[in-house]
Design a protein around this motif. Structure first.
Motif, mmCIF file in Angstrom:
data_model
loop_
_atom_site.group_PDB
_atom_site.id
_atom_site.type_symbol
_atom_site.label_atom_id
_atom_site.label_comp_id
_atom_site.label_asym_id
_atom_site.label_seq_id
_atom_site.Cartn_x
_atom_site.Cartn_y
_atom_site.Cartn_z
ATOM 1 N N VAL A 30 0.890 -1.217 -0.049
ATOM 2 C CA VAL A 30 -0.054 0.173 -0.098
ATOM 3 C C VAL A 30 0.839 1.247 -0.187
ATOM 4 C CG1 VAL A 30 -1.836 1.517 1.291
ATOM 5 C CG2 VAL A 30 -1.854 -1.139 1.154
ATOM 6 N N ASP A 31 0.503 2.248 -0.952
ATOM 7 C CA ASP A 31 1.310 3.661 -0.872
ATOM 8 C C ASP A 31 0.422 4.335 0.347
ATOM 9 O OD1 ASP A 31 2.435 5.915 -1.290
ATOM 10 O OD2 ASP A 31 1.737 6.117 -3.509
ATOM 11 N N TRP A 32 0.860 4.306 1.414
ATOM 12 C CA TRP A 32 0.468 5.000 2.504
ATOM 13 C C TRP A 32 0.606 6.406 2.416
ATOM 14 C CZ3 TRP A 32 -2.257 2.316 5.762
ATOM 15 C CH2 TRP A 32 -2.088 0.877 5.832
ATOM 16 N N ARG A 33 1.097 7.082 1.412
ATOM 17 C CA ARG A 33 1.214 8.578 1.078
ATOM 18 C C ARG A 33 -0.024 8.781 0.687
ATOM 19 N NH1 ARG A 33 5.991 8.605 -3.080
ATOM 20 N NH2 ARG A 33 4.839 6.971 -3.825
ATOM 21 N N ILE A 34 -0.946 8.068 0.122
ATOM 22 C CA ILE A 34 -2.395 8.292 -0.227
ATOM 23 C C ILE A 34 -3.094 9.140 0.953
ATOM 24 C CG2 ILE A 34 -4.495 7.568 -0.963
ATOM 25 C CD1 ILE A 34 -2.980 5.220 -2.262
ATOM 26 N N PHE A 35 -2.931 8.438 2.173
ATOM 27 C CA PHE A 35 -3.454 9.000 3.396
ATOM 28 C C PHE A 35 -2.889 10.157 4.052
ATOM 29 C CE2 PHE A 35 -4.195 4.438 2.916
ATOM 30 C CZ PHE A 35 -5.696 4.254 2.351
ATOM 31 N N GLU A 36 -1.404 10.366 3.615
ATOM 32 C CA GLU A 36 -0.651 11.079 4.731
ATOM 33 C C GLU A 36 -1.269 12.629 4.439
ATOM 34 O OE1 GLU A 36 3.947 11.618 5.752
ATOM 35 O OE2 GLU A 36 3.473 10.768 3.668
ATOM 36 N N GLU A 37 -1.137 13.159 3.254
ATOM 37 C CA GLU A 37 -1.545 14.561 3.059
ATOM 38 C C GLU A 37 -2.839 14.818 3.719
ATOM 39 O OE1 GLU A 37 -2.956 17.547 -0.564
ATOM 40 O OE2 GLU A 37 -2.039 15.591 -0.904
ATOM 41 N N PHE A 64 -2.856 6.573 12.460
ATOM 42 C CA PHE A 64 -3.986 5.915 11.592
ATOM 43 C C PHE A 64 -3.563 4.581 11.109
ATOM 44 C CE2 PHE A 64 -4.958 4.837 6.807
ATOM 45 C CZ PHE A 64 -6.328 4.931 7.162
ATOM 46 N N LYS A 65 -2.286 4.226 11.170
ATOM 47 C CA LYS A 65 -1.984 2.806 11.003
ATOM 48 C C LYS A 65 -2.243 2.048 12.265
ATOM 49 C CE LYS A 65 1.976 3.036 7.604
ATOM 50 N NZ LYS A 65 3.228 2.568 7.609
ATOM 51 N N ARG A 127 -10.914 8.481 -1.030
ATOM 52 C CA ARG A 127 -9.579 8.764 -1.586
ATOM 53 C C ARG A 127 -8.923 7.633 -1.826
ATOM 54 N NH1 ARG A 127 -6.250 13.497 -1.283
ATOM 55 N NH2 ARG A 127 -4.267 12.956 -1.434
ATOM 56 N N PHE A 128 -8.854 6.425 -1.206
ATOM 57 C CA PHE A 128 -8.401 5.103 -1.582
ATOM 58 C C PHE A 128 -8.976 4.448 -2.869
ATOM 59 C CE2 PHE A 128 -7.543 0.679 -0.730
ATOM 60 C CZ PHE A 128 -6.073 0.648 -1.325
#
Length: 344
Positions: A30-37, A64-65, A127-128
């Motif tokens: 998973v590209d966790w940067r999707i949620f970071e912003e 979040f994780k 968003r995901f």
């Protein structure tokens, strides 16, 4: 001394890898940067003017994780705090070392409350889903609509108190402390002869990827058919719609016809008009596709066991159930990628 600790951690992680820790795949795929912003923007919006002194807050992506882990294994905040301190696999997933500070249960509860009040779980889910579509995992081959019950702790009320709650007027004699401990928005329902108290997770999944594309959360007493139209995904590449007999009604069939959908809704017989042999055969044919949605609910329960919400109220139920739907999509995406899924 520090080098010795690092060597110990490395050896421990190597032993975990031999056991094929599934959290490693989830963390790396998973590209966790999707949620970071959005999480960082959310954290900034909570900041108040004043002295910058004091302990630095935890990174919102880390928090979040941790919520993802708690939802994945259906753990309470207290259990989550203990497990992160105790389990190397949890620490590695969160990017923590043995010496790092771990959020306590109260901090986890507060962070979830803030997400709930901001409605951010729904935003992160959407968003995901947008990211999935951009990666080529668009909704294809039609959609399936269904619902599943999610229990909450049973309320011990008198008949009169329950009557007032159903009418939307909780007993005025309840103290403030007692009112906070009572879930006045959950409802009873009976399915297959079994009574359940709680909420209902209504989902729409695409046939191709078996990903949840849309969802809604209601009290358990709300009939499945009442949220049917709002769940339909207009972005699906196919106009085929599958659902069980609970969704079959003249109004729904007419609506699907008007918007150009092809219905594959299970038929139901009545005492005076039982299903014919051909109608039963049609139901069996439709079930081959419709049953795929049952795999989703089974997967959600398999990892966490019985899904029991440890929260009070519809808003918190929406946040927790929405997070569980998002976690399922994270796992499903990981599976699709690792199985070299071809979606071209």
């Amino acid at each position: 001394m520090r080098q010795g600790k690092l060597f110990f951690e490395e050896m421990a992680y190597q032993r975990l890898d031999k056991g094929k820790d599934p959290l490693v795949t989830l963390a790396e795929t998973v590209d966790w940067r999707i949620f970071e912003e959005p999480l960082r923007a959310f954290r900034e919006s909570l900041r108040t003017t004043g002295s910058p002194a004091g302990r630095k807050p935890f990174d919102p992506l880390l928090m979040f994780k941790i919520l993802v882990l708690g939802s994945l294994y259906n753990l309470s905040d207290d259990a989550m705090e203990y497990q992160i301190r105790d389990r190397l696999s949890f620490q590695r997933f969160c990017g923590l070392s043995l010496e790092d500070r771990v959020p306590d249960a109260k901090t986890l509860w507060l962070f979830r409350e803030q997400l709930t009040q901001a409605g951010l779980v729904e935003f992160l889910f959407a968003r995901f889903d947008e990211a999935l579509r951009q990666m080529g995992l668009e909704a294809r081959k039609g959609q399936i609509v269904d619902a599943s019950l999610v229990s909450v702790p049973i309320q011990r009320n008198s008949r009169e108190e329950n009557r007032q709650i159903r009418e939307g007027n909780p007993p005025q004699e309840w103290s403030e402390t007692k009112s906070r401990q009572k879930d006045t928005e959950a409802r009873w329902t009976v399915k297959n002869g079994k009574s359940t108290f709680g909420y209902k997770n209504h989902i729409e999944a695409d046939v191709s990827c078996k990903l949840i594309r849309r969802y809604a959360v209601t009290p358990a007493s709300v009939h499945d058919s009442q949220v049917f139209k709002e769940l339909l995904d207009l972005g699906n590449t196919s106009k085929d719609v599958w659902a069980d007999s609970a969704y079959r009604s003249a109004s729904h069939l007419e609506y699907l016809r008007q918007v150009g959908y092809r219905e594959h809704i299970q038929r139901k017989g009545t005492s005076g008009h039982p299903l014919t042999r051909w109608e039963k055969q049609g139901n069996r044919t439709r079930s081959r596709i419709r049953s795929r949605v049952e795999h989703i609910f089974a997967a959600q329960k398999q990892q966490a066991g019985t899904l029991l919400l440890r929260s009070i109220g519809l808003a918190r139920a929406k946040a927790r159930i929405g997070l569980r739907n998002l976690v399922y999509n994270l796992q499903r995406f990981t599976y699709l990628v690792t199985q070299v899924y071809v979606w071209a």
